[in-house]
Design an enzyme around this catalytic site. Sequence first.
Site, mmCIF file in Angstrom:
data_model
loop_
_atom_site.group_PDB
_atom_site.id
_atom_site.type_symbol
_atom_site.label_atom_id
_atom_site.label_comp_id
_atom_site.label_asym_id
_atom_site.label_seq_id
_atom_site.Cartn_x
_atom_site.Cartn_y
_atom_site.Cartn_z
ATOM 1 N N SER A 142 -72.823 62.545 23.121
ATOM 2 C CA SER A 142 -73.709 61.624 23.845
ATOM 3 C C SER A 142 -73.608 60.262 23.174
ATOM 4 O O SER A 142 -73.162 60.168 22.013
ATOM 5 C CB SER A 142 -75.148 62.144 23.735
ATOM 6 O OG SER A 142 -76.078 61.164 24.126
ATOM 7 N N TYR A 155 -82.255 65.949 19.093
ATOM 8 C CA TYR A 155 -81.096 65.676 19.960
ATOM 9 C C TYR A 155 -80.109 64.751 19.253
ATOM 10 O O TYR A 155 -78.899 65.009 19.240
ATOM 11 C CB TYR A 155 -81.599 65.039 21.261
ATOM 12 C CG TYR A 155 -80.561 64.865 22.343
ATOM 13 C CD1 TYR A 155 -80.255 65.911 23.219
ATOM 14 C CD2 TYR A 155 -79.903 63.653 22.520
ATOM 15 C CE1 TYR A 155 -79.312 65.744 24.233
ATOM 16 C CE2 TYR A 155 -78.963 63.488 23.528
ATOM 17 C CZ TYR A 155 -78.666 64.537 24.383
ATOM 18 O OH TYR A 155 -77.737 64.370 25.386
HETATM 19 P P1 NAD Z 1 -78.262 69.808 32.846
HETATM 20 O O1 NAD Z 1 -79.661 70.154 32.441
HETATM 21 O O2 NAD Z 1 -77.998 69.410 34.258
HETATM 22 O O3 NAD Z 1 -77.264 71.006 32.479
HETATM 23 C C1 NAD Z 1 -77.353 71.688 31.270
HETATM 24 C C2 NAD Z 1 -76.596 72.981 31.383
HETATM 25 O O4 NAD Z 1 -76.726 73.700 30.140
HETATM 26 C C3 NAD Z 1 -77.135 73.911 32.475
HETATM 27 O O5 NAD Z 1 -76.068 74.575 33.107
HETATM 28 C C4 NAD Z 1 -77.982 74.910 31.684
HETATM 29 O O6 NAD Z 1 -78.155 76.152 32.348
HETATM 30 C C5 NAD Z 1 -77.141 75.023 30.432
HETATM 31 N N1 NAD Z 1 -77.849 75.588 29.287
HETATM 32 C C6 NAD Z 1 -78.981 75.138 28.689
HETATM 33 N N2 NAD Z 1 -79.319 75.962 27.677
HETATM 34 C C7 NAD Z 1 -78.379 76.930 27.635
HETATM 35 C C8 NAD Z 1 -78.177 78.077 26.820
HETATM 36 N N3 NAD Z 1 -79.019 78.397 25.819
HETATM 37 N N4 NAD Z 1 -77.101 78.866 27.074
HETATM 38 C C9 NAD Z 1 -76.241 78.583 28.086
HETATM 39 N N5 NAD Z 1 -76.383 77.510 28.887
HETATM 40 C C10 NAD Z 1 -77.449 76.706 28.665
HETATM 41 O O7 NAD Z 1 -77.815 68.668 31.829
HETATM 42 P P2 NAD Z 1 -76.639 67.584 31.858
HETATM 43 O O8 NAD Z 1 -77.278 66.258 31.939
HETATM 44 O O9 NAD Z 1 -75.564 67.961 32.800
HETATM 45 O O10 NAD Z 1 -76.135 67.733 30.350
HETATM 46 C C11 NAD Z 1 -74.917 68.362 29.987
HETATM 47 C C12 NAD Z 1 -74.519 67.895 28.600
HETATM 48 O O11 NAD Z 1 -74.293 66.483 28.624
HETATM 49 C C13 NAD Z 1 -75.582 68.137 27.528
HETATM 50 O O12 NAD Z 1 -74.955 68.519 26.324
HETATM 51 C C14 NAD Z 1 -76.227 66.774 27.370
HETATM 52 O O13 NAD Z 1 -76.789 66.593 26.107
HETATM 53 C C15 NAD Z 1 -75.022 65.872 27.593
HETATM 54 N N6 NAD Z 1 -75.358 64.514 27.975
HETATM 55 C C16 NAD Z 1 -76.043 64.258 29.119
HETATM 56 C C17 NAD Z 1 -76.334 62.940 29.445
HETATM 57 C C18 NAD Z 1 -77.058 62.568 30.707
HETATM 58 O O14 NAD Z 1 -77.422 61.393 30.853
HETATM 59 N N7 NAD Z 1 -77.275 63.480 31.630
HETATM 60 C C19 NAD Z 1 -75.946 61.909 28.604
HETATM 61 C C20 NAD Z 1 -75.254 62.215 27.432
HETATM 62 C C21 NAD Z 1 -74.957 63.524 27.131
#
Ligand code: NAD
Length: 260
Positions: A142, A155
Amino acid sequence: MIRGKSVVITGSTSGIGLAMARAFAAEGANVTLNGFGDQDAIEQQRRDIEDGFGVTAVYSGADVTKPAEIAEMIARAEESFGAVDVLVNNAGIQFVATVEDFPVEKWDAVIATNLSAVFHTCRCAVPGMKRRGWGRIINIASAHGLVASAGKAAYVAAKHGVVGLTKVVAIEAAEHGITANAICPGWVMTPLIAQQIETFAETTGRSVEEAKHEFVADKQPMARFIRPEDVGALAVFLAGDAAATITGASYSIDGGWTAQ
Ligand code: NAD
């Protein structure tokens, strides 16, 4: 060449992970989906990928906070497809509170999901990659893997940890045709962020649209969200032949957030 490769993507039932699964499938890769959610909806996503792209998609319900379930997921993917060629660590959760108010169990859950899981998947997948002399590890960190924000102790700590772990794996695996890189997105519109925007709108009395703009403009000079499919395209690039000598790197896709 990604066609025919086996790709495991943690947290791919939603948001960025699902977009990456579709991006890899569009290139002809077979995918292992993972994550929580409604089982019928997940089955529909799995079938859409198979029907839409003519690849094989399997689903693992492994909870990535459980090392034994991760080991089982990697073993099953190796059994189904003969290999885990590309490992994408994407599962992640968020919790917002100041350090003194941070619930201990929330700290543990964020570290387990966002950081320790990356260690466990690598631990299980690297031996096979070394044996085959080829592998790609892509860790979704991130902007918070590079800089901090208040309220996100667990985080930010986890994501900085992911960037560091990526470098170690890159160095250790460098002589085996394996690369390990991190992607550091800024704001991507997914359920994880929608939830934070709703809370921000509620607590500040803003409309959701106003909250969205303020949220993104506060950090990103471009003041626009990153699209999940753009993160998918970057992941596909990092898995491809042109990226064979890119390793230990952190790629920002953040609308200028960390340029400041
Ligand atoms: P999201 O909530 O849409 O998806 C998260 C996914 O992780 C889901 O499929 C959920 O079921 C799964 N998950 C959560 N806990 C779990 C566990 N214990 N075991 C298995 N699966 C699990 O979130 P997103 O925004 O798509 O985020 C995905 C990644 O990208 C994360 O690592 C997040 O930190 C990172 N990220 C997101 C953003 C953003 O702005 N959305 C920015 C930077 C980084």
